[in-house]
Design a protein around this motif. Structure first.
Motif, mmCIF file in Angstrom:
data_model
loop_
_atom_site.group_PDB
_atom_site.id
_atom_site.type_symbol
_atom_site.label_atom_id
_atom_site.label_comp_id
_atom_site.label_asym_id
_atom_site.label_seq_id
_atom_site.Cartn_x
_atom_site.Cartn_y
_atom_site.Cartn_z
ATOM 1 N N LYS A 149 0.823 -1.212 0.000
ATOM 2 C CA LYS A 149 0.000 0.000 0.000
ATOM 3 C C LYS A 149 0.855 1.260 0.000
ATOM 4 O O LYS A 149 0.538 2.244 -0.682
ATOM 5 C CB LYS A 149 -0.923 -0.022 1.216
ATOM 6 C CG LYS A 149 -1.857 1.161 1.343
ATOM 7 C CD LYS A 149 -2.761 0.977 2.568
ATOM 8 C CE LYS A 149 -3.723 2.169 2.693
ATOM 9 N NZ LYS A 149 -4.641 1.978 3.858
ATOM 10 N N GLU A 150 1.947 1.245 0.741
ATOM 11 C CA GLU A 150 2.770 2.452 0.876
ATOM 12 C C GLU A 150 3.528 2.823 -0.390
ATOM 13 O O GLU A 150 4.063 3.937 -0.501
ATOM 14 C CB GLU A 150 3.754 2.285 2.038
ATOM 15 C CG GLU A 150 4.666 1.079 1.943
ATOM 16 C CD GLU A 150 4.131 -0.137 2.679
ATOM 17 O OE1 GLU A 150 4.957 -0.975 3.103
ATOM 18 O OE2 GLU A 150 2.890 -0.257 2.829
ATOM 19 N N TYR A 194 2.141 3.000 -3.417
ATOM 20 C CA TYR A 194 1.276 3.652 -4.400
ATOM 21 C C TYR A 194 1.360 5.176 -4.406
ATOM 22 O O TYR A 194 1.325 5.790 -5.481
ATOM 23 C CB TYR A 194 -0.164 3.170 -4.223
ATOM 24 C CG TYR A 194 -0.382 1.829 -4.879
ATOM 25 C CD1 TYR A 194 -0.704 1.731 -6.223
ATOM 26 C CD2 TYR A 194 -0.217 0.644 -4.165
ATOM 27 C CE1 TYR A 194 -0.871 0.500 -6.849
ATOM 28 C CE2 TYR A 194 -0.385 -0.589 -4.770
ATOM 29 C CZ TYR A 194 -0.708 -0.655 -6.109
ATOM 30 O OH TYR A 194 -0.864 -1.870 -6.718
ATOM 31 N N PRO A 195 1.451 5.849 -3.249
ATOM 32 C CA PRO A 195 1.615 7.309 -3.305
ATOM 33 C C PRO A 195 2.884 7.740 -4.038
ATOM 34 O O PRO A 195 2.902 8.801 -4.674
ATOM 35 C CB PRO A 195 1.654 7.708 -1.821
ATOM 36 C CG PRO A 195 0.890 6.627 -1.121
ATOM 37 C CD PRO A 195 1.224 5.372 -1.869
ATOM 38 N N GLY A 250 1.995 7.605 -7.686
ATOM 39 C CA GLY A 250 1.053 8.678 -8.010
ATOM 40 C C GLY A 250 1.711 10.034 -8.097
ATOM 41 O O GLY A 250 1.461 10.803 -9.042
ATOM 42 N N GLU A 251 2.564 10.336 -7.139
ATOM 43 C CA GLU A 251 3.237 11.635 -7.129
ATOM 44 C C GLU A 251 4.105 11.812 -8.371
ATOM 45 O O GLU A 251 4.078 12.870 -9.020
ATOM 46 C CB GLU A 251 4.103 11.761 -5.873
ATOM 47 C CG GLU A 251 4.894 13.058 -5.793
ATOM 48 C CD GLU A 251 5.816 13.104 -4.587
ATOM 49 O OE1 GLU A 251 6.693 14.001 -4.556
ATOM 50 O OE2 GLU A 251 5.671 12.257 -3.685
ATOM 51 N N ALA A 264 -5.535 12.891 -10.742
ATOM 52 C CA ALA A 264 -5.316 12.543 -9.334
ATOM 53 C C ALA A 264 -6.477 11.711 -8.805
ATOM 54 O O ALA A 264 -6.284 10.709 -8.101
ATOM 55 C CB ALA A 264 -5.147 13.806 -8.499
ATOM 56 N N SER A 312 -6.299 7.752 -7.798
ATOM 57 C CA SER A 312 -6.725 7.344 -6.459
ATOM 58 C C SER A 312 -7.718 6.188 -6.536
ATOM 59 O O SER A 312 -7.645 5.233 -5.745
ATOM 60 C CB SER A 312 -7.360 8.532 -5.730
ATOM 61 O OG SER A 312 -7.810 8.152 -4.446
ATOM 62 N N MET A 334 -5.752 3.095 -7.616
ATOM 63 C CA MET A 334 -4.917 2.664 -6.495
ATOM 64 C C MET A 334 -5.722 1.825 -5.508
ATOM 65 O O MET A 334 -5.271 0.767 -5.042
ATOM 66 C CB MET A 334 -4.339 3.893 -5.793
ATOM 67 C CG MET A 334 -3.530 3.593 -4.547
ATOM 68 S SD MET A 334 -2.873 5.097 -3.776
ATOM 69 C CE MET A 334 -4.388 5.789 -3.097
#
Length: 412
Positions: free
Chosen positions: A92-93, A95-96, A99-100, A123, A127, A130
Motif C-alpha cells: 500500500k505504501e 502507491y503514493p 502517483g506523485e 489525481a 486514487s 490505487m
C-alpha cells in the motif's frame, strides 16, 4: 466512484496519451528512480533499457483512460498487474510514490496545457485505480498466507540442479523449513529475490515448470545473453554460474493469471499448446495437468526451438508422448544442425505457419490454445489463429517480460 466530469476530462486526454504515452512513461520512470531509488529493485532494468517497460506502461495508461467508464474491460489487465505486484511484494505504501511521480510527469509533458482540471482529474482517477489494486493485492496476500502458509519471501533449498538444454538450467526447490508444499496452479510463476553486490536485492519471475503436487517446485531459467537492445541478464547468469545444490534462495508464493482454464469434454475436445524456446516452462506444467486429468481430451504440443542444443525437456516430453495415446507432440526446428538431421530429432523445419496448424488442428470449434514464447512468435501465431476464425476467447497467452497485447494484430 469517479465523478462524471472526471471521466470526461480523462477521456479527452486519450489522443495525447496515444501520441505521447511512451514519452510520458519515460519521464515517469526517470523521475521516480531519481527521487525514490528505493523502488528501483522492483523493476527489471533490462526491460527499462530496451524500452519494453515504458511501452507496456504507456499502453496500460492509455487503456485505462480509454475505458475508465467501462471497468469490466479492464478486469483482465488489472488481474495481470495485481498478480505481478503481489509476486514482487508491492504494498500500500508504494502507491503514493507512483502517483506523485506520475502526476509530475503529466505536468512536465503537457506544460502549460496541464490545467488544474486535468491534473485534479488524473489525481482522482489514480486514487480510484490505487484503491482497486490495493484491495485486490491484499486479497492475494491473504490467499498466499491461507493456502501456501506464507506471504512475502521464504527461504528454499536447491535440492537438485540439472541442465534442461544448453541454455536452460532447472532448479528443484524445497522449503528450507521442510514444510510440505501446497500445489501450485499450472502456469503460475514464483519470484526469486536475488542479492546484488551493492547490497540491494533484485527480483525476477520464473515460471514453475513441473507437475503441480510434486514435493518440490521446479524453475527452469534461461541464460539471458546481451543483445543489441538489452544487457545480459544479471540474475539468470548468476543462477547459471553460481547456484549449486544445497544453496538457499528466497522465493515468493506462486502467482499469475496465465493458468490452465477449467475444461470438460462437452465444451473442449482439444487443447493445443504452442511453445517457443523457454516459453515451454509454464506450458509444460499445464501439459502434465491435462494429461493427468481423467476426463481425457486430445492434446497437442507444438514446440518451436532453434535446434537440438536448445531443445528443452526433450526426454521428459518424449516420455509423456509414449505414455499417453491422446497426446501429439510436434517439434519444429528453425535452424537444425547436422547432428539434428542425422538423428532425425525434429519433425519439421522452419517457423510455425498456417500449413502446420492446419495439419495438426483439423477443427478449432472446441479447441483451446495456449501460447507462450517470444513476442514475434506470439504475434505470428495469434494472427494465424484469428485468420482461421478462432475466437479470441479461445486463445490464451503470456508475454515473458513487460505485458503487451496481441489484440491490435487481430484482422478486421
Amino acid at each position: 466512484m469517479i465523478k462524471p466530469n472526471t471521466i470526461n476530462v480523462i477521456k479527452a486526454t486519450v489522443p495525447v496519451l496515444q501520441q505521447h504515452g511512451e514519452a510520458l512513461t519515460t519521464l515517469f520512470y526517470e523521475r521516480m528512480f531519481k527521487n525514490n531509488p528505493e523502488v528501483k529493485p522492483f523493476f527489471n532494468q533490462a526491460h527499462q533499457h530496451s524500452g519494453g517497460q515504458q511501452r507496456a506502461l504507456a499502453g496500460a495508461i492509455c487503456a485505462y483512460a480509454e475505458h475508465i467508464d467501462e471497468p469490466e474491460k479492464l478486469a483482465d489487465a488489472v488481474e495481470l498487474i495485481a498478480q505481478k505486484h503481489a509476486s514482487l511484494g508491492i504494498k500500500k505504501e508504494h502507491y503514493p510514490i507512483v502517483g506523485e511521480n506520475l502526476l509530475a510527469a503529466i505536468k512536465t509533458l503537457l506544460g502549460d496545457a496541464a490545467t488544474d482540471e486535468i491534473i485534479n482529474a488524473w489525481a482522482e482517477a489514480y486514487s480510484n485505480l490505487m484503491e482497486i489494486f490495493i484491495n485486490r493485492e491484499q486479497a492475494i496476500y491473504d490467499h498466499h498466507q491461507k493456502s501456501f502458509g506464507w506471504q512475502g519471501f521464504k527461504d528454499f533449498k536447491v535440492v537438485k540442479r540439472e541442465n534442461s538444454s544448453n541454455t536452460i538450467s532447472s532448479l528443484y526447490l524445497q522449503a528450507a523449513d521442510d514444510m510440505p508444499l501446497t500445489p501450485h496452479t499450472s502456469g503460475q510463476y514464483i519470484t526469486v529475490k536475488w542479492p546484488t553486490a551493492d547490497g540491494v536485492s533484485t527480483l525476477r519471475n520464473y515460471s514453475l515448470s513441473n507437475r503441480p503436487g510434486s514435493e518440490h517446485y521446479r524453475i527452469s531459467v534461461k541464460r539471458e545473453l546481451a543483445s543489441i537492445s538489452t544487457p545480459s541478464g544479471v540474475v539468470s547468469n548468476a543462477i547459471h554460474d553460481t547456484i549449486e545444490e544445497g544453496d538457499i534462495i528466497a522465493i515468493s508464493p506462486p502467482c499469475g493469471e496465465f493458468t490452465l482454464q477449467a475444461f470438460d469434454k462437452t465444451s473442449t475436445n482439444h487443447i493445443v499448446f504452442i511453445a517457443g524456446g523457454v516459453g515451454i516452462t509454464p506450458l509444460l506444467s499445464m501439459l502434465h495437468t491435462v494429461l493427468d486429468n481423467k476426463n481425457a481430451v486430445d492434446v497437442t504440443l507444438i514446440q518451436a526451438v532453434v535446434n537440438g542444443d536448445s531443445h528443452a525437456f526433450e526426454e521428459e516430453i518424449r516420455s509423456l508422448a509414449n505414455e499417453h495415446y491422446n497426446f501429439t507432440w510436434h517439434s519444429r526446428y528453425s535452424d537444425p544442425n547436422g547432428n539434428d538431421r542425422n538423428n532425425q530429432r525434429f519433425d519439421s523445419e522452419g517457423f510455425i505457419d498456417d500449413a502446420l496448424l492446419q495439419d495438426l488442428v483439423t477443427s478449432t470449434a472446441h479447441t483451446q490454445f495456449y501460447l507462450c514464447g517470444p513476442e514475434p512468435m506470439l504475434q505470428q501465431c495469434y494472427q494465424l489463429l484469428r485468420h482461421n476464425n478462432v475466437a479470441s476467447s479461445q486463445i490464451h497467452y503470456e508475454f515473458f517480460g513487460p505485458a503487451g497485447s496481441l489484440e491490435h494484430e487481430t484482422p478486421q
